[in-house]
Scaffold this motif. Structure first.
Motif, PDB file in Angstrom:
ATOM      1  N   LYS A  68      -6.440   5.929  -9.709  1.00 39.81           N
ATOM      2  CA  LYS A  68      -5.285   5.511 -10.502  1.00 39.81           C
ATOM      3  C   LYS A  68      -4.245   4.761  -9.683  1.00 39.81           C
ATOM      4  O   LYS A  68      -3.221   4.335 -10.221  1.00 39.81           O
ATOM      5  N   LEU A  69      -4.505   4.610  -8.381  1.00 41.04           N
ATOM      6  CA  LEU A  69      -3.531   3.946  -7.507  1.00 41.04           C
ATOM      7  C   LEU A  69      -3.907   2.505  -7.185  1.00 41.04           C
ATOM      8  O   LEU A  69      -3.382   1.906  -6.262  1.00 41.04           O
ATOM      9  N   GLN A  70      -4.814   1.937  -7.954  1.00 37.04           N
ATOM     10  CA  GLN A  70      -5.177   0.528  -7.787  1.00 37.04           C
ATOM     11  C   GLN A  70      -3.995  -0.373  -8.157  1.00 37.04           C
ATOM     12  O   GLN A  70      -3.107   0.049  -8.892  1.00 37.04           O
ATOM     13  N   PRO A  71      -4.035  -1.634  -7.633  1.00 39.78           N
ATOM     14  CA  PRO A  71      -5.088  -2.287  -6.847  1.00 39.78           C
ATOM     15  C   PRO A  71      -5.068  -1.866  -5.384  1.00 39.78           C
ATOM     16  O   PRO A  71      -4.025  -1.507  -4.837  1.00 39.78           O
ATOM     17  N   PHE A  72      -6.240  -1.949  -4.760  1.00 40.15           N
ATOM     18  CA  PHE A  72      -6.413  -1.512  -3.392  1.00 40.15           C
ATOM     19  C   PHE A  72      -6.402  -2.702  -2.432  1.00 40.15           C
ATOM     20  O   PHE A  72      -6.687  -3.830  -2.829  1.00 40.15           O
ATOM     21  N   PRO A  73      -6.134  -2.429  -1.159  1.00 41.59           N
ATOM     22  CA  PRO A  73      -6.343  -3.462  -0.136  1.00 41.59           C
ATOM     23  C   PRO A  73      -7.833  -3.727   0.060  1.00 41.59           C
ATOM     24  O   PRO A  73      -8.681  -3.058  -0.540  1.00 41.59           O
ATOM     25  N   HIS A  74      -8.137  -4.678   0.915  1.00 41.09           N
ATOM     26  CA  HIS A  74      -9.538  -5.091   1.105  1.00 41.09           C
ATOM     27  C   HIS A  74     -10.403  -3.950   1.639  1.00 41.09           C
ATOM     28  O   HIS A  74     -11.554  -3.769   1.218  1.00 41.09           O
ATOM     29  N   SER A  75      -9.856  -3.161   2.556  1.00 41.80           N
ATOM     30  CA  SER A  75     -10.615  -2.090   3.186  1.00 41.80           C
ATOM     31  C   SER A  75     -10.088  -0.735   2.726  1.00 41.80           C
ATOM     32  O   SER A  75      -8.932  -0.386   3.005  1.00 41.80           O
ATOM     33  N   VAL A  76     -10.927   0.025   2.028  1.00 43.46           N
ATOM     34  CA  VAL A  76     -10.510   1.331   1.510  1.00 43.46           C
ATOM     35  C   VAL A  76     -11.612   2.357   1.764  1.00 43.46           C
ATOM     36  O   VAL A  76     -12.771   2.156   1.371  1.00 43.46           O
ATOM     37  N   PHE A  77     -11.226   3.459   2.397  1.00 42.98           N
ATOM     38  CA  PHE A  77     -12.131   4.573   2.634  1.00 42.98           C
ATOM     39  C   PHE A  77     -11.500   5.846   2.085  1.00 42.98           C
ATOM     40  O   PHE A  77     -10.275   5.959   1.992  1.00 42.98           O
ATOM     41  N   ALA A  78     -12.340   6.797   1.737  1.00 45.72           N
ATOM     42  CA  ALA A  78     -11.881   8.119   1.329  1.00 45.72           C
ATOM     43  C   ALA A  78     -12.794   9.158   1.960  1.00 45.72           C
ATOM     44  O   ALA A  78     -13.989   8.914   2.140  1.00 45.72           O
ATOM     45  N   THR A  79     -12.224  10.305   2.296  1.00 48.57           N
ATOM     46  CA  THR A  79     -13.033  11.403   2.817  1.00 48.57           C
ATOM     47  C   THR A  79     -13.017  12.557   1.830  1.00 48.57           C
ATOM     48  O   THR A  79     -12.066  12.725   1.051  1.00 48.57           O
ATOM     49  N   GLU A  80     -14.067  13.368   1.870  1.00 48.86           N
ATOM     50  CA  GLU A  80     -14.123  14.595   1.071  1.00 48.86           C
ATOM     51  C   GLU A  80     -15.007  15.591   1.797  1.00 48.86           C
ATOM     52  O   GLU A  80     -16.125  15.266   2.204  1.00 48.86           O
ATOM     53  N   GLY A  81     -14.492  16.804   1.956  1.00 44.54           N
ATOM     54  CA  GLY A  81     -15.222  17.830   2.675  1.00 44.54           C
ATOM     55  C   GLY A  81     -15.794  18.921   1.798  1.00 44.54           C
ATOM     56  O   GLY A  81     -16.606  19.734   2.271  1.00 44.54           O
ATOM     57  N   TYR A  82     -15.397  18.968   0.527  1.00 37.09           N
ATOM     58  CA  TYR A  82     -15.906  19.988  -0.395  1.00 37.09           C
ATOM     59  C   TYR A  82     -17.152  19.425  -1.058  1.00 37.09           C
ATOM     60  O   TYR A  82     -17.083  18.479  -1.845  1.00 37.09           O
ATOM     61  N   LYS A  83     -18.306  19.996  -0.731  1.00 32.16           N
ATOM     62  CA  LYS A  83     -19.591  19.403  -1.107  1.00 32.16           C
ATOM     63  C   LYS A  83     -19.747  19.134  -2.604  1.00 32.16           C
ATOM     64  O   LYS A  83     -20.275  18.082  -2.985  1.00 32.16           O
ATOM     65  N   PRO A  84     -19.311  20.029  -3.497  1.00 30.51           N
ATOM     66  CA  PRO A  84     -19.458  19.722  -4.934  1.00 30.51           C
ATOM     67  C   PRO A  84     -18.688  18.482  -5.373  1.00 30.51           C
ATOM     68  O   PRO A  84     -19.057  17.821  -6.352  1.00 30.51           O
ATOM     69  N   ASN A  85     -17.604  18.156  -4.650  1.00 30.99           N
ATOM     70  CA  ASN A  85     -16.786  17.008  -5.037  1.00 30.99           C
ATOM     71  C   ASN A  85     -17.332  15.679  -4.523  1.00 30.99           C
ATOM     72  O   ASN A  85     -16.987  14.619  -5.061  1.00 30.99           O
ATOM     73  N   PHE A  86     -18.137  15.733  -3.460  1.00 34.20           N
ATOM     74  CA  PHE A  86     -18.556  14.479  -2.827  1.00 34.20           C
ATOM     75  C   PHE A  86     -19.303  13.541  -3.782  1.00 34.20           C
ATOM     76  O   PHE A  86     -18.931  12.366  -3.908  1.00 34.20           O
ATOM     77  N   PRO A  87     -20.329  13.984  -4.491  1.00 31.71           N
ATOM     78  CA  PRO A  87     -21.011  13.053  -5.409  1.00 31.71           C
ATOM     79  C   PRO A  87     -20.123  12.603  -6.559  1.00 31.71           C
ATOM     80  O   PRO A  87     -20.272  11.482  -7.060  1.00 31.71           O
ATOM     81  N   ILE A  88     -19.189  13.454  -6.968  1.00 27.51           N
ATOM     82  CA  ILE A  88     -18.277  13.084  -8.062  1.00 27.51           C
ATOM     83  C   ILE A  88     -17.360  11.949  -7.617  1.00 27.51           C
ATOM     84  O   ILE A  88     -17.189  10.949  -8.319  1.00 27.51           O
ATOM     85  N   SER A  89     -16.772  12.111  -6.428  1.00 25.01           N
ATOM     86  CA  SER A  89     -15.863  11.073  -5.923  1.00 25.01           C
ATOM     87  C   SER A  89     -16.617   9.783  -5.632  1.00 25.01           C
ATOM     88  O   SER A  89     -16.112   8.677  -5.888  1.00 25.01           O
ATOM     89  N   LYS A  90     -17.828   9.910  -5.100  1.00 23.19           N
ATOM     90  CA  LYS A  90     -18.615   8.708  -4.788  1.00 23.19           C
ATOM     91  C   LYS A  90     -18.938   7.930  -6.060  1.00 23.19           C
ATOM     92  O   LYS A  90     -18.824   6.695  -6.101  1.00 23.19           O
ATOM     93  N   LYS A  91     -19.324   8.641  -7.103  1.00 18.79           N
ATOM     94  CA  LYS A  91     -19.647   7.988  -8.375  1.00 18.79           C
ATOM     95  C   LYS A  91     -18.428   7.292  -8.975  1.00 18.79           C
ATOM     96  O   LYS A  91     -18.518   6.194  -9.517  1.00 18.79           O
ATOM     97  N   ARG A  92     -17.261   7.929  -8.834  1.00 20.07           N
ATOM     98  CA  ARG A  92     -16.054   7.356  -9.421  1.00 20.07           C
ATOM     99  C   ARG A  92     -15.505   6.196  -8.595  1.00 20.07           C
ATOM    100  O   ARG A  92     -15.036   5.190  -9.139  1.00 20.07           O
ATOM    101  N   LEU A  93     -15.542   6.316  -7.276  1.00 17.59           N
ATOM    102  CA  LEU A  93     -14.825   5.369  -6.423  1.00 17.59           C
ATOM    103  C   LEU A  93     -15.677   4.205  -5.915  1.00 17.59           C
ATOM    104  O   LEU A  93     -15.141   3.127  -5.639  1.00 17.59           O
ATOM    105  N   HIS A  94     -16.984   4.429  -5.775  1.00 17.82           N
ATOM    106  CA  HIS A  94     -17.837   3.351  -5.244  1.00 17.82           C
ATOM    107  C   HIS A  94     -17.731   2.062  -6.068  1.00 17.82           C
ATOM    108  O   HIS A  94     -17.619   0.967  -5.485  1.00 17.82           O
ATOM    109  N   PRO A  95     -17.737   2.124  -7.402  1.00 14.26           N
ATOM    110  CA  PRO A  95     -17.598   0.883  -8.181  1.00 14.26           C
ATOM    111  C   PRO A  95     -16.250   0.186  -7.985  1.00 14.26           C
ATOM    112  O   PRO A  95     -16.114  -0.997  -8.316  1.00 14.26           O
ATOM    113  N   LEU A  96     -15.269   0.913  -7.441  1.00 14.23           N
ATOM    114  CA  LEU A  96     -13.943   0.336  -7.209  1.00 14.23           C
ATOM    115  C   LEU A  96     -13.818  -0.248  -5.802  1.00 14.23           C
ATOM    116  O   LEU A  96     -12.739  -0.678  -5.399  1.00 14.23           O
ATOM    117  N   GLY A  97     -14.929  -0.234  -5.053  1.00 21.09           N
ATOM    118  CA  GLY A  97     -14.907  -0.797  -3.701  1.00 21.09           C
ATOM    119  C   GLY A  97     -14.478   0.177  -2.625  1.00 21.09           C
ATOM    120  O   GLY A  97     -14.163  -0.231  -1.502  1.00 21.09           O
TER     121      GLY A  97
END
Length: 253
Positions: A68-97
């Motif tokens: 919800k904080l878009q638009p993003f700069p050219h280079s954007v990374f996110a970390t997640e350490g809670y295993k159940p959340n990792f595939p959820i965040s990847k699915k949501r954020l990967h299409p946003l670059g």
């Protein structure tokens, strides 16, 4: 054996799936609410993101807030350490670059020295030394944190002591730790808003989602205590607990 129908209904109804970091099931219906802070982490992060060229979101959860904080700069990374959340965040954020990286240790981030000119962190553990390593010399670190005695009334009501390991985690300690690791704190504030539960089911749903408050929480282990909370809510209308929140904006020196 507790035969109160409304109590049993709330407990059964609390058996809902929880994914990412989304409490809308109980917040959108007004069953759980918190008093307002005098600052907005989201507004502060939004402004900083518009000025950034490289961004790291630490502990993105399911990616709900970052998306919800878009638009993003050219280079954007996110970390997640809670295993159940990792595939959820990847699915949501990967299409946003956004490149989402799974991490296990706060002090071992898989990034190069000075890689990010903005690092944001909401309610995620971090190593001040490692944040200093991966932030650029002109970068900004923005974090909102949960204090070590957060929602202590829940533990008291259920007869479970607070985890002593985290009681030191307060604003003054976090500020000094950052300063000791090469940062200058340019903004800092702490407050104790009230979190209110309007039914015991909302409380159970919340406790299932945040396992660190009551480790290994199982409803069946706390039926009498939960029923006591239910009776208080039936009488008073709500069950209040005290949150601990602090925010820090810091720059490398």
């Amino acid at each position: 054996m507790i035969n109160d129908k409304s109590f049993i209904h709330y407990l059964k109804e609390a058996e809902q799936d929880f994914s990412g970091w989304d409490f809308s099931y109980v917040t959108d219906t007004g069953r759980m609410a918190a008093s307002l802070l005098s600052w907005s982490y989201g507004s502060m992060a939004k402004k900083l993101i518009t000025e950034a060229t490289s961004l790291l979101d630490m502990g993105t959860g399911g990616g709900e807030l970052l998306a919800k904080l878009q638009p993003f700069p050219h280079s954007v990374f996110a970390t997640e350490g809670y295993k159940p959340n990792f595939p959820i965040s990847k699915k949501r954020l990967h299409p946003l670059g956004v490149t989402v990286v799974e991490v296990d240790e706060d002090n071992l981030l898989p990034f190069t020295n000075g890689q990010f000119d903005l690092i944001i962190n909401k309610h995620e553990a971090y190593s001040a030394q490692e944040v200093r390593r991966v932030i650029s010399e002109n970068g900004i670190f923005l974090t909102q944190q949960v204090g070590g005695a957060d929602c202590a009334e829940i533990n008291e009501a259920l007869g479970i002591p607070l985890n002593q390991e985290y009681l030191h985690w307060q604003l003054d300690f976090a500020k000094k730790e950052l300063e000791d690791n090469g940062f200058r704190v340019v903004f800092a504030k702490e407050e104790t808003p009230v979190q209110r539960f309007y039914d015991v089911g909302a409380l159970v749903y919340y406790l299932k989602a945040i396992p660190w408050q009551i480790p290994d929480f199982e409803m069946g282990d706390y039926m009498e205590q939960l029923y006591g909370i239910h009776r208080k809510i039936e009488s008073k209308g709500y069950f209040d607990v005290t949150q601990e929140r602090f925010i820090i904006k810091a720059e490398p020196i």
